[in-house]
Design an enzyme around this catalytic site. Structure first.
Site, PDB file in Angstrom:
ATOM      1  N   CYS A 286       0.803  -1.222   0.000  1.00 50.35           N
ATOM      2  CA  CYS A 286       0.000   0.000   0.000  1.00 50.35           C
ATOM      3  C   CYS A 286       0.834   1.269   0.000  1.00 50.35           C
ATOM      4  O   CYS A 286       0.292   2.371  -0.094  1.00 50.35           O
ATOM      5  CB  CYS A 286      -0.951  -0.018   1.192  1.00 50.35           C
TER       6      CYS A 286
ATOM      7  N   HIS B  42      -2.824   7.711   6.308  1.00 46.67           N
ATOM      8  CA  HIS B  42      -3.060   6.396   5.705  1.00 46.67           C
ATOM      9  C   HIS B  42      -4.464   5.920   6.074  1.00 46.67           C
ATOM     10  O   HIS B  42      -5.220   5.479   5.218  1.00 46.67           O
ATOM     11  CB  HIS B  42      -1.997   5.418   6.185  1.00 46.67           C
TER      12      HIS B  42
ATOM     13  N   HIS C 189      -9.792   1.665   0.018  1.00 48.48           N
ATOM     14  CA  HIS C 189      -8.329   1.519  -0.014  1.00 48.48           C
ATOM     15  C   HIS C 189      -7.910   0.963  -1.371  1.00 48.48           C
ATOM     16  O   HIS C 189      -8.190  -0.191  -1.681  1.00 48.48           O
ATOM     17  CB  HIS C 189      -7.891   0.596   1.117  1.00 48.48           C
TER      18      HIS C 189
ATOM     19  N   GLU D 168      -0.935   5.017  13.693  1.00 42.97           N
ATOM     20  CA  GLU D 168      -0.544   6.169  12.894  1.00 42.97           C
ATOM     21  C   GLU D 168      -0.703   7.472  13.673  1.00 42.97           C
ATOM     22  O   GLU D 168       0.172   8.339  13.630  1.00 42.97           O
ATOM     23  CB  GLU D 168      -1.364   6.240  11.608  1.00 42.97           C
TER      24      GLU D 168
ATOM     25  N   PHE E 217       1.828  -3.556   3.887  1.00 38.63           N
ATOM     26  CA  PHE E 217       2.238  -4.868   4.397  1.00 38.63           C
ATOM     27  C   PHE E 217       3.732  -5.059   4.128  1.00 38.63           C
ATOM     28  O   PHE E 217       4.236  -4.695   3.068  1.00 38.63           O
ATOM     29  CB  PHE E 217       1.462  -5.979   3.692  1.00 38.63           C
TER      30      PHE E 217
ATOM     31  N   LYS F 281      -9.696   7.726   2.498  1.00 40.06           N
ATOM     32  CA  LYS F 281     -10.117   6.324   2.317  1.00 40.06           C
ATOM     33  C   LYS F 281     -11.509   6.079   2.869  1.00 40.06           C
ATOM     34  O   LYS F 281     -12.144   5.084   2.512  1.00 40.06           O
ATOM     35  CB  LYS F 281      -9.112   5.376   2.984  1.00 40.06           C
TER      36      LYS F 281
END
Length: 416
Positions: free
Chosen positions: A165, A305, A342, A316, A403, A337
């Site tokens: 991502c 994010h 996403h 975050e 990831f 998002k």
């Protein structure tokens, strides 16, 4: 050597909120959710039956039948968004040095649909090895960058960044660096993804990563909400034409924003979960600020994010508080998002575009669907809840984390 400045001179997108920049910005501004029941396949047996799909898409409006046989959907989206960006940039392809023009594109997964369909045909065909000659070149993640370069004859830097991502923020940072170091004058950068299919949804379901709010898809992506239960998968592409400032001025290009900094890091912690204290995110943000040569207090807006996962959002925000301290309460923060879902490897690209909207229009897009703030979230933070807010923003930061512990932060500045 004097470091060269890098600006954005063209933008384009096809994503769950719109098939053009105008439609995307309008829906961002108005807090529209792109989530709806899945139409790409029959999802009735899946735990998650909704997604943020591109709407009203007809490949025949963009490609002929011969062309489309060569393009997985993620590459189709890439070509559409990049075409919009190139046209928007106003560049005359006959007057630029195409040996100094490149493409650095991103995709976290690449041609997943092609891979799935080809393997399925092999199995259902009694294991007869009759694969399409287009199988491999349609599937590989780098092929979108290749197709874009072939379309415009760009012979400069050309490759794909793959970091889950964080992929398209890595692409933007690489493009920024290649231009400011004199390796290119123009680079088309961004990312595309098309993983709303059986293996994409089923795979993320098995990880318990996706929301299963099937009774109310439009409110399923709810970053920072107490009852968030996972992200909503999206698809599409975002493209930006990055250009050396003097090169852009010499051809009379309009300039949307300046790219001033990038920070990259690794959590070195877990293969899917972020570091609970946000250590990798902290390093990426601090490095981006250092690269831009500005203090934390200069940032007016962060597009976080903010995926709507139980563990990701608090980590975050811990990182944000560590980097910005008391200034965190004076910034606007939002997660787009909540509207787009996403887009995985394309997330950073469309979120950079959201930052450009803020810089150029003075409008901060909202975080929608927060019905009850998670108690672990500091209520003094301005998360731009519910509706867009007007604000003169000089510096905007965009975070993406993937990831594997990949972190990438981009800083954009209003062009003056």
């Amino acid at each position: 050597m004097t470091e060269r400045r890098v600006v954005v001179t063209g933008i384009g997108t096809i994503n769950p909120l719109g098939n053009s920049i105008e439609e995307y910005f309008n829906n961002l501004e108005n807090g529209v959710s792109g989530a709806a029941p899945i139409t790409h396949f029959n999802a009735e047996k899946f735990k998650t039956q909704f997604a943020c799909e591109v709407k009203n898409y007809d490949w025949a409006q963009h490609f002929d039948r011969k062309e489309v046989r060569m393009y997985d959907l993620f590459a189709q989206y890439a070509l559409i968004a990049s075409k919009q960006a190139v046209e928007d940039s106003g560049m005359d392809l006959e007057k630029i040095d195409r040996s100094m023009a490149g493409v650095i594109w991103a995709s976290g997964i690449g041609g997943l649909e092609t891979f799935y369909q080809e393997v399925r045909a092999y199995v259902e065909g009694d294991f007869t090895p009759r694969y399409s000659p287009f199988f491999i070149p349609k599937m590989i993640a780098d092929i979108a960058a290749g197709h874009i370069a072939m379309k415009y004859g760009f012979m400069g830097p050309n490759f794909c960044t793959v970091s889950a991502c964080a992929s398209s923020n890595h692409a933007l940072i690489d493009a920024f660096n290649y231009i400011r170091l004199g390796k290119a004058d123009i680079i088309i950068s961004g990312g595309s993804e098309a993983a709303v299919n059986e293996p994409g949804v089923g795979g993320f379901n098995s990880m318990k990563a996706l929301s299963t709010r099937n009774d109310d898809p439009k409110t399923a992506s709810r970053p920072f909400d107490k009852d968030r239960d996972g992200f909503v998968i999206g698809e599409g592409a975002g493209a930006l034409v990055l250009e050396e400032l003097e090169h852009a001025k010499a051809r009379g290009a309009k300039i949307y924003a300046e790219v001033v900094g990038g920070g990259i890091s690794a959590d070195a912690y877990h293969f899917t979960a972020p570091h609970p204290e946000g250590k990798g995110a902290i390093k990426a943000m601090k490095d981006a600020l250092k690269d831009a040569g500005i203090a934390a207090e200069n940032i007016d807006y962060i597009n976080v994010h903010g995926t709507s996962t139980p563990v990701g959002d608090p980590a975050e925000l811990k990182g944000v508080m560590e980097v910005f301290g008391e200034h965190a309460y004076r910034m606007n923060i939002s997660s787009t998002k909540s509207m787009t879902g996403h887009l995985l490897g394309a997330a950073g690209a469309i979120e950079a575009l959201a930052c450009i909207m803020t810089l150029t229009k003075g409008i901060v897009p909202p975080t929608i669907n927060v019905q009850e703030l998670d108690p672990v979230v500091d209520p003094k933070l301005n998360l731009t809840l519910g509706t867009a807010q007007k604000r003169d923003v000089k510096y905007a930061m965009s975070n993406t984390f993937g990831f594997g512990g990949h972190n990438a932060t981009v800083i954009l500045k209003k062009y003056e």
